[in-house]
Design a protein around this motif. Structure first.
Motif, PDB file in Angstrom:
ATOM      1  N   GLN A  94      36.449  34.444  61.429  1.00 40.82           N
ATOM      2  CA  GLN A  94      36.892  35.265  60.307  1.00 40.82           C
ATOM      3  C   GLN A  94      37.020  36.703  60.813  1.00 40.82           C
ATOM      4  OE1 GLN A  94      34.343  37.405  59.672  1.00 40.82           O
ATOM      5  NE2 GLN A  94      32.451  36.349  59.163  1.00 40.82           N
ATOM      6  N   ASP A 129      41.766  30.175  65.931  1.00 44.32           N
ATOM      7  CA  ASP A 129      42.353  30.563  64.644  1.00 44.32           C
ATOM      8  C   ASP A 129      41.466  31.616  64.019  1.00 44.32           C
ATOM      9  OD1 ASP A 129      44.710  28.812  64.238  1.00 44.32           O
ATOM     10  OD2 ASP A 129      43.230  27.211  64.406  1.00 44.32           O
ATOM     11  N   VAL A 131      41.030  33.822  60.592  1.00 43.20           N
ATOM     12  CA  VAL A 131      41.436  33.889  59.192  1.00 43.20           C
ATOM     13  C   VAL A 131      40.933  35.217  58.608  1.00 43.20           C
ATOM     14  CG1 VAL A 131      41.351  32.764  56.936  1.00 43.20           C
ATOM     15  CG2 VAL A 131      41.285  31.375  59.030  1.00 43.20           C
ATOM     16  N   ASP A 133      39.700  37.036  55.938  1.00 43.64           N
ATOM     17  CA  ASP A 133      39.184  36.633  54.623  1.00 43.64           C
ATOM     18  C   ASP A 133      38.001  37.472  54.146  1.00 43.64           C
ATOM     19  OD1 ASP A 133      37.219  35.791  56.352  1.00 43.64           O
ATOM     20  OD2 ASP A 133      37.092  33.743  55.597  1.00 43.64           O
ATOM     21  N   VAL A 178      45.644  33.828  60.440  1.00 39.34           N
ATOM     22  CA  VAL A 178      45.987  33.489  59.054  1.00 39.34           C
ATOM     23  C   VAL A 178      45.867  34.783  58.247  1.00 39.34           C
ATOM     24  CG1 VAL A 178      45.368  32.142  57.016  1.00 39.34           C
ATOM     25  CG2 VAL A 178      45.175  31.116  59.299  1.00 39.34           C
ATOM     26  N   CYS A 185      38.062  31.197  55.734  1.00 41.91           N
ATOM     27  CA  CYS A 185      38.235  30.402  56.951  1.00 41.91           C
ATOM     28  C   CYS A 185      37.736  28.971  56.765  1.00 41.91           C
ATOM     29  CB  CYS A 185      37.551  31.080  58.136  1.00 41.91           C
ATOM     30  SG  CYS A 185      35.798  31.418  57.960  1.00 41.91           S
ATOM     31  N   VAL A 188      40.253  26.972  54.488  1.00 41.58           N
ATOM     32  CA  VAL A 188      41.508  26.759  55.225  1.00 41.58           C
ATOM     33  C   VAL A 188      41.279  25.739  56.337  1.00 41.58           C
ATOM     34  CG1 VAL A 188      43.231  27.865  56.709  1.00 41.58           C
ATOM     35  CG2 VAL A 188      42.414  29.052  54.659  1.00 41.58           C
TER      36      VAL A 188
END
Length: 895
Positions: A94, A129, A131, A133, A178, A185, A188
């Motif tokens: 995140q 990845d 994210v 958030d 993202v 996270c 998702v």
């Protein structure tokens, strides 16, 4: 992406056909047939780790003996703490923890150039990845424009960080972002990123199937274990090492089996179940262990409920809470829009490799617990810890006891609120938040909350005017089905308007209370309360104005917003009065399980998931308009107060040093039990009078633009000033003082940061003493980074939380544990002692006992034995290099 596989000396690689295609895989039954041991009765969670050994067996990092150790695990009653090198398939981040990780990667690109290497060597080798958030803050609530206003404000506050992350997305391979406003996270990951069985081409171009596994920079990465994806939280430091190709060094874990039987009773929720599970597992003791759930009760437990239980693994102390693959796993994958060929592969792979749960599933566990779900009752947890389980019937009486025992304040003090027709008193609920993470992946409790709101609205009830209400779902799919059911309109009517898609109240992003309410609370020294559907309720975490925090299901969060007070027994007393003057009780507005299930079946559809995740990486117009450069190294803006080049690699030599004894150290802090990473790491908001506030003020940043510590994690100058600065931390060197204070070299009270700077200027090393479970809580890398930057060479405690211990080592700070019954109390420590630790130089072995000499202020001397918690050989090397990133950087510079 190419997956590198090992030598496979035992020929366990086989071929599997599923979904119209053939893939290679590494077969556990084939390993048995090759004479490597007996593996059939291992828990599925451990078989995932065993498969990792088969796939990466190369005779060096993973040996045949490592594989055989899993057979010994089963024969030895579920125990064989052998060190292994484990390689997760991917990394999840995140933005709060991800930004400093990307900062470190950017700094490593500069650092490798300084060592004569190639900047392009610094890239994630495993898929990452990130994210975004954690950056949304609830500035506006209770209005239709709350969501857009909060998003606009988020971009204003965080543009420097977003420019940097967009640069990272362009500059690094295997790195996806993202964008903001998409979801958290964990959700998702659960709803889209996770595949349960992963596939990639190996170095020979062949497609290989293997279990989906990951590590994440948020401790609640564990949520995805509900989908049979093995994952857990690590500090950003460990995650950076993993994405740079370093194996995660771990011991083969014990696995506690948690048998679930029966079915949930009418009126109970997954939250009620998970709070009971947390209490039971905390009592059992599962730190550093896997927990695996099994039993016929799983046949009646939707995957959303499993994910709720898996999410809370950090709260019950386990590495993970795993649910094996079964028909419910397949149903969820199909319902959330996964490809049919992938679903067929998941089923075929699980059955071929002994990871499928059916009625015959009965593995060997280290120990077991049992819970009949038919015994679950409505419950909350609080006021300070997730394991403080309270049946709802006991909540009112418990708060009264806490007022007397914990908070030591009288009940009944009323303070007028300026400009309002109500007063504030202890117990008033000032925050009621359906917040993302634990519950918002669960449509049953979200639909349940909406139905409570609908029934309350029909009777004319509304939130009490002093309650700050918010709804922060974990993904846009939640809004899709709440709108489809018409329930968002009902939630809006009682104040639960959408405020953003992100992690909010749980991490202190609840935003400020109304100033007049805040003033009344502080003038009266009142114990205001918060009720939230999250997973963390530690002191000082939710809001600086709130002392008592309670975890509850989303429907109960709505109910408490209507009641507005913890001094009301929701099970027997009215929440309010209807529009026709009659008392309204909880039972009058509580939906039946069938009402909830029928609506979930109607509105939570495969099409909704496919629609919302069709362009998950594209972002809205605001994200698309963020501009950045294409350079391979980052152009660090000198004026940035968000992103700064950290000092870790400046002046770094090409060869590592050695571990030295610690001589003549002074004590920076003397801390008690359960000092969490919330206490240590900078989190939430901060004032202008703090060291971090002064730093920003000196750079002409107004208080209104301070944002939060989390948003400024990319600036080490802010973060080191906020380390140990939690407003509720108690340094036992000072009597009755709360906050980040200590005694400086002159013996006078000062901030921990200022004392550290003075000691470092004098060349004096520092140590910290702690109690039980030092570093519990979230996997905050800055709890370790800040400790290192403050000049702390060692932390000596009674016990450590798993992730924080590892993070300290990853930053070159050595953790030690007391032995022989010694504690800071039995030793009579006051913080004015001089500490020396010998036995570190030369051939230091993992987990060695070493002598620690304490010289007291009166001149008396005592020598004790302490255990060095550098647990593995590779960790010895990390500390020799000055930290794990230095180790990786030197290795890549040589290659």
């Amino acid at each position: 992406m190419t997956v590198t596989v090992g030598h496979d000396s035992s020929k366990t690689r086989k071929t599997l056909s599923a979904g119209g295609a053939s893939v290679a895989y590494y077969s556990i039954p084939a390993a048995e047939a090759a004479g490597l041991g007996e593996f059939a009765k291992l828990p599925a969670a451990l078989k995932v780790v065993l498969e990792n050994m088969l796939r990466f067996e190369d005779g060096k990092t993973v040996t045949v003996d490592d594989i055989k150790a899993f057979s010994d695990w089963g024969k030895m009653g579920g125990k064989n703490p052998r060190e292994i090198a484990y390689r997760p398939a991917r990394v999840l981040m995140q933005d709060f923890t991800g930004v400093p990780a990307v900062v470190d990667l950017a700094a490593m690109r500069d650092g490798i150039l300084g060592l004569g290497g190639n900047a392009q060597k610094i890239n994630p080798l495993n898929p990452v990845d990130l994210v975004i958030d954690h950056s949304v803050m609830i500035d506006e609530f209770g209005t239709p424009r709350a969501f857009q206003a909060n998003v606009d404000r988020e971009y204003e506050r965080n543009m420097e960080r977003y420019v940097f992350l967009k640069w990272g997305q362009k500059a690094f391979n295997n790195f996806r972002v993202v964008p903001p406003g998409t979801g958290i996270c964990h959700q998702v990951n659960l709803e889209y990123l996770a595949q349960t069985v992963w596939t990639d081409k190996d170095q020979n171009g062949e497609e290989v199937a293997y279990p989906d596994t990951l590590v994440g920079t948020d401790s609640h990465t564990t949520m995805v274990n509900g989908l049979a994806v093995l994952g857990w939280g690590v500090g950003g430091i460990e995650a950076e090492a993993a994405m740079l190709g370093q194996p995660v060094s771990m011991l083969i874990p014990e696995v506690v089996g948690f048998k679930l039987t029966g079915t949930m009773m009418e009126g109970t929720t997954a939250t009620d179940l998970v709070l009971k599970v947390v209490q039971m597992l905390r009592k059992h003791g599962v730190v550093n262990k896997f927990v695996e759930f099994y039993g016929e009760g799983l046949d009646h437990l939707p995957l959303a409920d499993r994910a709720t239980i898996a999410n809370m693994a950090p709260e019950y102390g386990a590495t993970c809470g795993f649910f094996p693959i079964d028909n419910e796993t397949l149903r969820y994958l199909r319902g959330t829009g996964r490809d049919e060929a992938r679903i067929a592969l998941v089923e075929a792979y699980a059955k071929a490799n002994g990871m499928w749960r059916d009625e015959s599933y009965d593995p060997v566990y280290t120990s077991t617990l049992h819970l009949d779900m038919g015994t679950i009752v409505p419950a909350i947890s609080g006021p300070k810890r997730p394991q403080d389980y309270l049946p709802l019937t006991d909540a009112k009486a418990s708060f009264a006891k806490e007022m007397e025992a914990s908070f030591k304040r009288p009940q009944g003090v009323e303070v007028p609120v300026e400009g309002e027709d109500y007063t504030m008193s202890s117990g008033k609920v000032v925050i009621a938040s359906i917040t993302s993470c634990t519950n918002t992946s669960n449509p049953y409790v979200l639909i349940g909350a909406g139905l409570v709101a609908r029934k309350a609205r029909a009777l004319g009830l509304n939130r009490k005017p002093w309650v700050k209400t918010s709804l922060a779902p974990g993904s846009q799919v939640v809004s899709e089905y709440l709108n489809a059911a018409g329930l968002q309109e009902d939630l809006d009517a009682v104040g639960f308007n959408l405020v953003g898609y992100g992690c909010t109240t749980c991490i202190g992003n609840s935003g400020p209370l109304q100033p007049e309410i805040s003033k009344a609370i502080n003038e009266g020294d009142l114990v205001a309360t918060a009720v939230l559907s999250g997973n963390r309720n530690f002191e000082g975490r939710i809001s600086p104005d709130v002392r008592a925090n309670y975890l509850a299901s989303p429907p109960l969060v709505v109910a408490y917003a209507l009641a507005g007070d913890m001094n009301i027994d929701l099970t027997t007393e009215p929440l309010g009065t209807s529009k026709d003057g009659k008392p309204v009780f909880l039972k009058d507005i509580w939906p039946t399980n069938k009402e909830i299930a029928d609506l979930v079946h109607e509105v939570v559809t495969r099409e909704a998931f496919q629609k919302k995740y069709a362009d998950v990486f594209k972002g809205d117009e605001k994200w698309q308009a963020v501009e950045t450069t294409d350079s391979e190294t980052y152009d660090w803006p000198a004026t940035s107060t968000y992103i700064q080049n950290p000092p870790y690699f400046k002046g770094m030599a090409k060869t590592p040093g050695t571990i030295s004894n610690i001589s003549g150290a002074r004590v920076l802090a003397l801390l008690g039990d359960m000092i969490t990473t919330d206490h240590i790491s900078p989190a939430g908001s901060f004032k202008a009078t703090t060291p971090a506030g002064k730093y920003l003020t000196e750079r002409q940043v107004p208080v209104s633009e301070f944002n939060s510590y989390g948003a400024r994690r990319g600036n080490h100058e802010v973060m080191m000033r906020g380390t140990f600065a939690n407003i509720r931390i108690k340094n036992e060197m000072l009597d009755g003082v709360e906050g980040g204070y200590t005694k400086g070299p002159d013996g006078e009270q000062t901030s921990i940061f200022d004392a550290s700077m003075a000691y470092q200027a004098a060349g004096t090393p520092l140590v910290i003493f702690g109690g039980i479970e030092y570093g519990a809580g979230s996997s905050r890398d800055w709890a370790a980074k800040g400790t290192a930057l403050l000049g702390v060479k060692a932390v000596i405690a009674e016990s450590f939380e798993r992730i924080h211990r590892s993070n300290l080592v990853g930053m070159g700070v050595i953790p030690f544990e007391f032995t022989g019954g010694d504690t800071r109390k039995t030793l009579g420590l006051k913080g004015d002692e001089v500490v020396s630790i010998d036995g570190l130089e030369g051939d230091l072995k993992p987990l060695s006992l070493v002598p620690c000499t304490i010289t007291y202020a009166d001149g008396s001397v005592k020598t004790i034995q302490i255990k060095c918690r550098i647990d593995t050989e590779i960790e010895i090397e990390y500390v020799e290099h000055g930290g794990v990133l230095h180790y990786v950087l030197r290795d890549l510079a040589k290659a």
